[in-house]
Scaffold this motif. Structure first.
Motif, PDB file in Angstrom:
ATOM      1  N   UNK A 242      27.252 -15.075 -25.912  1.00 16.85           N
ATOM      2  CA  UNK A 242      26.320 -13.697 -27.094  1.00 16.85           C
ATOM      3  C   UNK A 242      25.635 -14.785 -28.230  1.00 16.85           C
ATOM      4  N   UNK A 243      25.878 -16.297 -28.160  1.00 15.72           N
ATOM      5  CA  UNK A 243      24.660 -17.140 -29.159  1.00 15.72           C
ATOM      6  C   UNK A 243      23.692 -15.798 -29.355  1.00 15.72           C
ATOM      7  N   UNK A 244      23.109 -17.155 -27.783  1.00 10.59           N
ATOM      8  CA  UNK A 244      21.878 -15.869 -27.335  1.00 10.59           C
ATOM      9  C   UNK A 244      21.078 -14.997 -27.457  1.00 10.59           C
ATOM     10  N   UNK A 247      20.572 -14.650 -30.990  1.00  7.81           N
ATOM     11  CA  UNK A 247      19.198 -14.970 -31.419  1.00  7.81           C
ATOM     12  C   UNK A 247      18.717 -14.018 -30.934  1.00  7.81           C
ATOM     13  N   UNK A 248      18.196 -13.800 -29.444  1.00 10.15           N
ATOM     14  CA  UNK A 248      17.727 -12.760 -28.804  1.00 10.15           C
ATOM     15  C   UNK A 248      17.016 -10.951 -30.200  1.00 10.15           C
ATOM     16  N   UNK A 249      18.319 -10.770 -30.708  1.00 13.81           N
ATOM     17  CA  UNK A 249      18.195 -10.276 -31.559  1.00 13.81           C
ATOM     18  C   UNK A 249      16.768 -10.581 -32.871  1.00 13.81           C
ATOM     19  N   UNK A 259      13.151 -20.785 -34.282  1.00  8.41           N
ATOM     20  CA  UNK A 259      13.573 -19.821 -33.594  1.00  8.41           C
ATOM     21  C   UNK A 259      14.141 -19.437 -32.059  1.00  8.41           C
ATOM     22  N   UNK A 260      12.551 -19.415 -31.768  1.00  8.35           N
ATOM     23  CA  UNK A 260      12.301 -18.760 -30.321  1.00  8.35           C
ATOM     24  C   UNK A 260      12.443 -20.404 -29.641  1.00  8.35           C
ATOM     25  N   UNK A 261      12.534 -21.901 -30.124  1.00 12.50           N
ATOM     26  CA  UNK A 261      13.044 -23.110 -29.415  1.00 12.50           C
ATOM     27  C   UNK A 261      13.920 -22.867 -29.678  1.00 12.50           C
ATOM     28  N   UNK A 262      15.150 -22.337 -30.650  1.00 12.55           N
ATOM     29  CA  UNK A 262      16.205 -22.290 -30.349  1.00 12.55           C
ATOM     30  C   UNK A 262      17.002 -21.491 -29.027  1.00 12.55           C
ATOM     31  N   UNK A 263      16.510 -20.972 -29.191  1.00 14.34           N
ATOM     32  CA  UNK A 263      16.553 -19.847 -27.845  1.00 14.34           C
ATOM     33  C   UNK A 263      16.161 -20.129 -26.740  1.00 14.34           C
TER      34      UNK A 263
END
Length: 438
Positions: A242-244, A247-249, A259-263
């Motif tokens: 769900x978190x992913x 983050x993707x949105x 944010x891309x690194x977190x994804x």
């Protein structure tokens, strides 16, 4: 520790030696006792013949010899009277050669045409000597009689002991085989197998029951640990997914490097949880029921074809062959997963331009899938770490990963009754999965 067959052979050999030694001692003692009784009879007869009134009187001694020779109970006795020079004076036998003083056995040729005799030469007064002989043919036949009795008596004992030892060895060997079969099934991941317990309360039955209780406890602990790992991974994977998604949105609307690194980290964690769940599924062994014959060469060929474009993009040389025919009992999907992991590791951890070779060969009753590269390899001291869950070789592998690829491959190999081995390819690493032929 000596094998069961060797211990049985040693026991039977020791028993046979003890039996032979006992037989020899028994025969020697019996023979000596009989000879002592014969010598005692000779001594008593010669003493009775040479009473004090006849000592030194050759004529009276010869007369007494003639009278004794006529008696039926002394028919097996022989007498000869010798003078001081050893010359024969008379008697009912003629012994050729010198007769030594005391007791002796008649030598061959001393009394032609007769059976074996035991004899005694004693002083008869006045320089005279009396030689008394007794036939020992019945005694000489004692050996044959004794041997038959010994063979019958001890032979039955030997047969009983040998039969008992062989039966005991067979029972123990069968029990060990049952224990080994169960242990091998447990090693292969089938924690439901147990040692057969035969009715009764014997030592073997109690041992099997105790071993089974131990396996029940181990199975419960392993199942608990497996569920803990799987449950944790499963419970964490759902909120992480769900978190992913969120983050993707956000990245789609407002892309930033952070944010891309977190994804990307979310993707790696999801991959790690998926690997944990996959290992738990494999170690559970439920998929064994769906085993079918699988051509390992076809699996290797499909994987090589799938990763050919990836290898070309990364600058690697991916080769295939030789591929020997043969099938193994297994799960094609899991075997494909294992092969993909090995080839993927080789492509990831070897530099561009390195060669990666995939082959399937036959060795005795096994098919061996080999993935070999000429990259940096894994030092021998660190190979155990590479096979451990979350084992990372940062000293030699500077690529990212979660350390679950090789443990998953090993779990799949073990599930199929095989093994995973890591060897030095000089240079590079050689990873082999050996699985029994169907």
């Amino acid at each position: 520790m000596a094998s069961l067959g060797r211990l049985t052979a040693l026991f039977l050999g020791a028993f046979g030696a003890a039996t032979a030694l006992t037989g020899y001692a028994s025969y020697s003692a019996s023979r000596h006792t009989i000879e002592t009784l014969v010598d005692r009879r000779l001594d008593e007869v010669s003493r009775a013949l040479l009473d004090e009134s006849l000592r030194g009187n050759a004529g009276a001694i010869l007369t007494r010899i003639s009278a004794l020779s006529a008696q039926r109970e002394t028919g097996d006795l022989g007498f000869e009277l010798l003078d001081a020079k050893g010359q024969r004076l008379g008697g009912n036998v003629t012994v050729s050669g010198r007769v030594p003083p005391g007791f002796s056995t008649l030598a061959d040729g001393m009394l032609p045409g007769t059976a074996t005799f035991r004899m005694q030469r004693r002083e008869a007064g006045g320089g005279l000597h009396l030689v008394t002989l007794v036939e020992t043919e019945p005694i000489d036949g004692f050996a044959a009689v004794w041997l038959r009795s010994y063979a019958l008596g001890f032979g039955l004992i030997v047969i009983i002991v040998v039969a008992g030892a062989v039966s005991f060895s067979t029972i123990v060997r069968r029990r060990i085989s049952e224990l080994r079969t169960t242990a091998e099934a447990i090693i292969d991941g089938d924690l439901t197998q147990r040692v057969p317990v035969e009715p009764g309360s014997g030592a073997f039955a109690r041992q099997a029951a105790t071993f089974n209780r131990m396996l029940d406890r181990i199975a419960a602990l392993v199942e608990s640990l497996r569920h803990v790992g799987g449950d944790v991974a499963h419970d964490l994977r759902t909120p992480l997914a769900r978190l992913r998604s969120r983050l993707a949105l956000i990245v789609a609307e407002t892309p930033t490097p952070e944010l891309e690194a977190a994804l990307d980290q979310c993707d790696k964690m999801l991959a790690m949880f998926s690997a944990i769940l996959r290992i738990s599924e494999v170690e559970g062994g439920e998929r064994r029921t769906a085993f079918r014959p699988v051509a390992l060469a076809a699996v290797a060929s499909d994987v090589a074809e799938t990763l050919a474009a990836t290898a070309a993009d990364s600058g690697h040389v991916l080769t295939i062959g030789p591929l020997e025919d043969g099938a193994v009992e297994g799960d094609r999907q899991l075997l494909t997963q294992a092969t993909l992991n090995l080839v993927g590791n080789a492509l990831t951890h070897s530099p561009p331009g390195a060669r990666v070779a995939v082959s399937v060969t036959r060795a005795a009753a096994q098919l061996v899938l080999t993935v070999e590269d000429d990259g940096p390899g894994i030092p021998a001291a660190e190979r155990a770490t590479a096979l451990r869950r979350f084992g990372r070789l940062d000293a030699s592998r500077h690529c990212p990963g979660h350390g679950l690829g090789l443990p998953l491959v090993e779990a799949i190999a073990r599930m199929h009754g095989g093994t995973l081995s890591l060897e030095d390819a000089r240079p590079g690493l050689r990873a082999t999965i050996a699985v029994p032929v169907a």
